[in-house]
Scaffold this active site. Structure first.
Site, PDB file in Angstrom:
ATOM      1  N   GLU A   1       0.813  -1.217   0.000  1.00 42.45           N
ATOM      2  CA  GLU A   1       0.000   0.000   0.000  1.00 42.45           C
ATOM      3  C   GLU A   1       0.842   1.262   0.000  1.00 42.45           C
ATOM      4  O   GLU A   1       1.942   1.270   0.540  1.00 42.45           O
ATOM      5  CB  GLU A   1      -0.823   0.063   1.299  1.00 42.45           C
ATOM      6  CG  GLU A   1      -1.884  -0.973   1.391  1.00 42.45           C
ATOM      7  CD  GLU A   1      -2.517  -1.020   2.784  1.00 42.45           C
ATOM      8  OE1 GLU A   1      -2.687   0.041   3.413  1.00 42.45           O
ATOM      9  OE2 GLU A   1      -2.840  -2.130   3.230  1.00 42.45           O
TER      10      GLU A   1
ATOM     11  N   CYS B   1       3.168   8.245   1.572  1.00 39.08           N
ATOM     12  CA  CYS B   1       3.663   7.280   2.541  1.00 39.08           C
ATOM     13  C   CYS B   1       3.843   5.956   1.798  1.00 39.08           C
ATOM     14  O   CYS B   1       2.890   5.442   1.221  1.00 39.08           O
ATOM     15  CB  CYS B   1       2.632   7.155   3.662  1.00 39.08           C
ATOM     16  SG  CYS B   1       3.013   5.878   4.851  1.00 39.08           S
TER      17      CYS B   1
ATOM     18  N   CYS C   1       5.504  -7.681   7.541  1.00 38.81           N
ATOM     19  CA  CYS C   1       6.510  -7.174   8.470  1.00 38.81           C
ATOM     20  C   CYS C   1       6.830  -8.235   9.513  1.00 38.81           C
ATOM     21  O   CYS C   1       5.971  -9.000   9.938  1.00 38.81           O
ATOM     22  CB  CYS C   1       5.997  -5.905   9.155  1.00 38.81           C
ATOM     23  SG  CYS C   1       7.234  -5.082  10.182  1.00 38.81           S
TER      24      CYS C   1
ATOM     25  N   CYS D   1       4.587  -5.844  16.125  1.00 38.20           N
ATOM     26  CA  CYS D   1       3.999  -4.866  17.053  1.00 38.20           C
ATOM     27  C   CYS D   1       2.519  -5.209  17.307  1.00 38.20           C
ATOM     28  O   CYS D   1       1.774  -5.509  16.378  1.00 38.20           O
ATOM     29  CB  CYS D   1       4.121  -3.448  16.504  1.00 38.20           C
ATOM     30  SG  CYS D   1       5.832  -2.929  16.299  1.00 38.20           S
TER      31      CYS D   1
ATOM     32  N   CYS E   1      -0.384  -3.301  15.326  1.00 47.84           N
ATOM     33  CA  CYS E   1      -0.207  -2.993  13.912  1.00 47.84           C
ATOM     34  C   CYS E   1      -0.797  -4.044  12.985  1.00 47.84           C
ATOM     35  O   CYS E   1      -0.568  -5.248  13.143  1.00 47.84           O
ATOM     36  CB  CYS E   1       1.283  -2.825  13.623  1.00 47.84           C
ATOM     37  SG  CYS E   1       1.627  -2.384  11.918  1.00 47.84           S
TER      38      CYS E   1
ATOM     39  N   SER F   1       9.548   5.044  16.347  1.00 48.85           N
ATOM     40  CA  SER F   1       8.271   4.629  16.933  1.00 48.85           C
ATOM     41  C   SER F   1       8.562   4.147  18.346  1.00 48.85           C
ATOM     42  O   SER F   1       8.901   2.993  18.560  1.00 48.85           O
ATOM     43  CB  SER F   1       7.654   3.509  16.090  1.00 48.85           C
ATOM     44  OG  SER F   1       7.465   3.976  14.778  1.00 48.85           O
ATOM     45  N   LEU F   2       8.434   5.054  19.285  1.00 47.34           N
ATOM     46  CA  LEU F   2       8.825   4.743  20.662  1.00 47.34           C
ATOM     47  C   LEU F   2       7.663   4.094  21.414  1.00 47.34           C
ATOM     48  O   LEU F   2       7.795   3.007  21.948  1.00 47.34           O
ATOM     49  CB  LEU F   2       9.303   6.028  21.352  1.00 47.34           C
ATOM     50  CG  LEU F   2       9.962   5.851  22.712  1.00 47.34           C
ATOM     51  CD1 LEU F   2      11.177   4.947  22.640  1.00 47.34           C
ATOM     52  CD2 LEU F   2      10.365   7.213  23.302  1.00 47.34           C
TER      53      LEU F   2
ATOM     54  N   ASN G   1      -5.215   3.690  15.981  1.00 47.72           N
ATOM     55  CA  ASN G   1      -6.231   3.180  15.067  1.00 47.72           C
ATOM     56  C   ASN G   1      -6.558   1.771  15.507  1.00 47.72           C
ATOM     57  O   ASN G   1      -5.668   0.928  15.590  1.00 47.72           O
ATOM     58  CB  ASN G   1      -5.685   3.126  13.641  1.00 47.72           C
ATOM     59  CG  ASN G   1      -5.663   4.497  13.010  1.00 47.72           C
ATOM     60  OD1 ASN G   1      -6.689   5.145  12.892  1.00 47.72           O
ATOM     61  ND2 ASN G   1      -4.481   4.936  12.636  1.00 47.72           N
TER      62      ASN G   1
ATOM     63  N   CYS H   1      -1.838   2.251   7.979  1.00 48.57           N
ATOM     64  CA  CYS H   1      -0.935   1.238   7.466  1.00 48.57           C
ATOM     65  C   CYS H   1      -1.415  -0.205   7.557  1.00 48.57           C
ATOM     66  O   CYS H   1      -1.809  -0.698   8.603  1.00 48.57           O
ATOM     67  CB  CYS H   1       0.328   1.467   8.266  1.00 48.57           C
ATOM     68  SG  CYS H   1       1.446   0.184   8.515  1.00 48.57           S
TER      69      CYS H   1
HETATM   70  N1  SAH Z   1       8.159  -0.136  10.795  1.00 48.31           N
HETATM   71  C1  SAH Z   1       8.219   1.286  10.853  1.00 48.31           C
HETATM   72  C2  SAH Z   1       7.332   1.993   9.856  1.00 48.31           C
HETATM   73  C3  SAH Z   1       5.947   1.466   9.625  1.00 48.31           C
HETATM   74  S1  SAH Z   1       4.724   1.720  10.878  1.00 48.31           S
HETATM   75  C4  SAH Z   1       7.946   1.757  12.256  1.00 48.31           C
HETATM   76  O1  SAH Z   1       7.688   0.939  13.116  1.00 48.31           O
HETATM   77  O2  SAH Z   1       8.069   2.955  12.516  1.00 48.31           O
HETATM   78  C5  SAH Z   1       4.341   3.441  10.777  1.00 48.31           C
HETATM   79  C6  SAH Z   1       3.894   4.052  12.084  1.00 48.31           C
HETATM   80  O3  SAH Z   1       2.521   3.702  12.366  1.00 48.31           O
HETATM   81  C7  SAH Z   1       4.702   3.597  13.277  1.00 48.31           C
HETATM   82  O4  SAH Z   1       4.921   4.683  14.142  1.00 48.31           O
HETATM   83  C8  SAH Z   1       3.773   2.587  13.907  1.00 48.31           C
HETATM   84  O5  SAH Z   1       4.123   2.346  15.238  1.00 48.31           O
HETATM   85  C9  SAH Z   1       2.422   3.239  13.696  1.00 48.31           C
HETATM   86  N2  SAH Z   1       1.262   2.365  13.801  1.00 48.31           N
HETATM   87  C10 SAH Z   1       1.135   1.089  13.378  1.00 48.31           C
HETATM   88  N3  SAH Z   1      -0.091   0.623  13.660  1.00 48.31           N
HETATM   89  C11 SAH Z   1      -0.768   1.617  14.281  1.00 48.31           C
HETATM   90  C12 SAH Z   1      -2.094   1.742  14.821  1.00 48.31           C
HETATM   91  N4  SAH Z   1      -2.952   0.733  14.788  1.00 48.31           N
HETATM   92  N5  SAH Z   1      -2.428   2.920  15.357  1.00 48.31           N
HETATM   93  C13 SAH Z   1      -1.562   3.960  15.391  1.00 48.31           C
HETATM   94  N6  SAH Z   1      -0.310   3.903  14.911  1.00 48.31           N
HETATM   95  C14 SAH Z   1       0.096   2.739  14.363  1.00 48.31           C
END
Ligand code: SAH
Length: 343
Positions: free
Chosen positions: A90, A103, A110, A114, A117, A212-213, A288, A329
């Site tokens: 995407e 983006c 992946c 996480c 995600c 992404s902390l 989200n 995402c």
């Molecule tokens: N792998 C990379 C980039 C892809 S994720 C990363 O971890 O940064 C892009 C961003 O969206 C990251 O900050 C991730 O933590 C966040 N993200 C993923 N799923 C999410 C969700 N359900 N709600 C809010 N942010 C989310």
């Protein structure tokens, strides 16, 4: 077959030299590739014989639009691309006052796992080539007729887990004969692979690094992000400090507020303490909701923001574009292809 769009400028020159061509041909081919040519036959300023030779030796990638959704609220456009091998990724095209931003994805699926995600639900299928990352921009621009000026590597996948292809992509997208997008117009988001952040720092690029902390303490961060079990917040912050020391670029920290997990006052205080001595910027995100996950968005956004600000931290709250089209995402790929669906 040679993946011609992933070749660096120099490699392309070498390829054409090996075919007995003068140097200026590389520039011509490069401009066609980056301008969105879908076949060598379109490259009308090349000799017929060269086009035929290229067809024999090189493959030209061009993703197909599998699905496209346009937000009625703000025009945000989401593309689901079908790649040459049938896999899908995407991209999201967003309009701001300062221009169009895209983006892009760096991997199919992946590996990072996480908990919040959607992109990681089916695991990692494969990494993208530099050309396939680039294609998302070339073809979104061609399809939409909108000139793209900013890039965020924040789609599906972990860009630093696909390090070499991403570095190659950055070099290609920067080339003035191609898309010519400057490093200051590019952001790269990582889940925090500390050794790769150190490696990236050594290139001294002027791009913006987003980390992404999502939590300042190991217990909650490891719960949200399995990658933290191996690295830990202390080690990650060391790499972030080093990144700033080497590049002079302020890091942006992504923080999605999850109800009861990372939205407590003590966590805001710990976060502020951790960021106190490095120039930084916190981007708070409303979680989200992903259907497969029990995690819920926090209702403490404002309080958390204020608590950070009171301690001198710069905070922004991410604007939500494309709320009506699953713009976050991994969601469109998952829904269309049924990835990670539980029976
Ligand atoms: N792998 C990379 C980039 C892809 S994720 C990363 O971890 O940064 C892009 C961003 O969206 C990251 O900050 C991730 O933590 C966040 N993200 C993923 N799923 C999410 C969700 N359900 N709600 C809010 N942010 C989310």
């Amino acid at each position: 077959m040679i993946d011609i769009k992933s070749l660096s400028r120099q490699e392309l020159e070498e390829l054409l030299a090996s075919m007995g061509q003068p140097k200026f041909r590389a520039g011509q081919v490069f401009r066609w590739l980056h301008g969105g040519a879908e076949s060598f036959d379109e490259m009308t300023n090349l000799p017929q014989a060269l086009r035929a030779q290229l067809k024999e030796r090189a493959a030209l990638t061009a993703p197909q639009v599998e699905r496209k959704q346009v937000s009625r609220l703000d025009g945000t456009t989401k593309y689901l691309w079908r790649l040459a091998d049938g896999n899908c990724v995407e991209s999201v095209l967003m309009s701001y006052q300062h221009g169009n931003s895209i983006c892009v994805s760096s991997e199919v699926g992946c590996l990072m796992g996480c908990a919040f995600c959607a992109s990681t639900l089916g695991g990692l299928v494969r990494r993208l080539s530099a050309g396939e990352i680039l294609d998302q921009i070339i073809f979104a621009q061609k399809e939409s007729g909108r000139k793209i000026s900013n890039i965020v590597l924040m789609g599906i996948g972990e860009p630093l887990d696909n390090f070499d292809a991403v570095m190659r992509f950055l070099e290609l997208v920067n080339d003035p004969d191609g898309l010519g997008i400057g490093m200051r117009h590019i952001s790269l988001s990582t889940c925090g692979l500390a050794d790769k952040i150190d490696k990236l720092a050594s290139y001294r690029l002027q791009l913006t690094l987003s980390v992404s902390l999502h939590a300042p303490d190991d217990e909650s961060r490891s719960r949200l992000m399995p990658v933290n079990r191996a690295v830990g917040v202390d080690r990650l912050m060391e790499s972030c400090k080093n990144y700033f020391a080497v590049t002079g670029r302020r890091i942006s920290y992504e923080y999605a507020l999850v109800d009861g997990v990372n939205d407590r006052d003590w966590q805001a205080d710990l976060l502020a303490r951790r960021l106190r001595d490095i120039p930084s910027h916190v981007n708070l995100i409303g979680l989200n909701e992903v259907r497969e996950s029990p995690l819920k968005p926090s209702r403490r956004m404002r309080a958390f923001q204020q608590r950070l600000e009171q301690q001198g931290i710069t905070v922004t709250v991410r604007r939500r574009l494309g709320r009506d089209i699953d713009a976050s995402c991994g969601q469109l790929r998952r829904k269309t292809l049924g990835i990670g669906e539980k029976e």
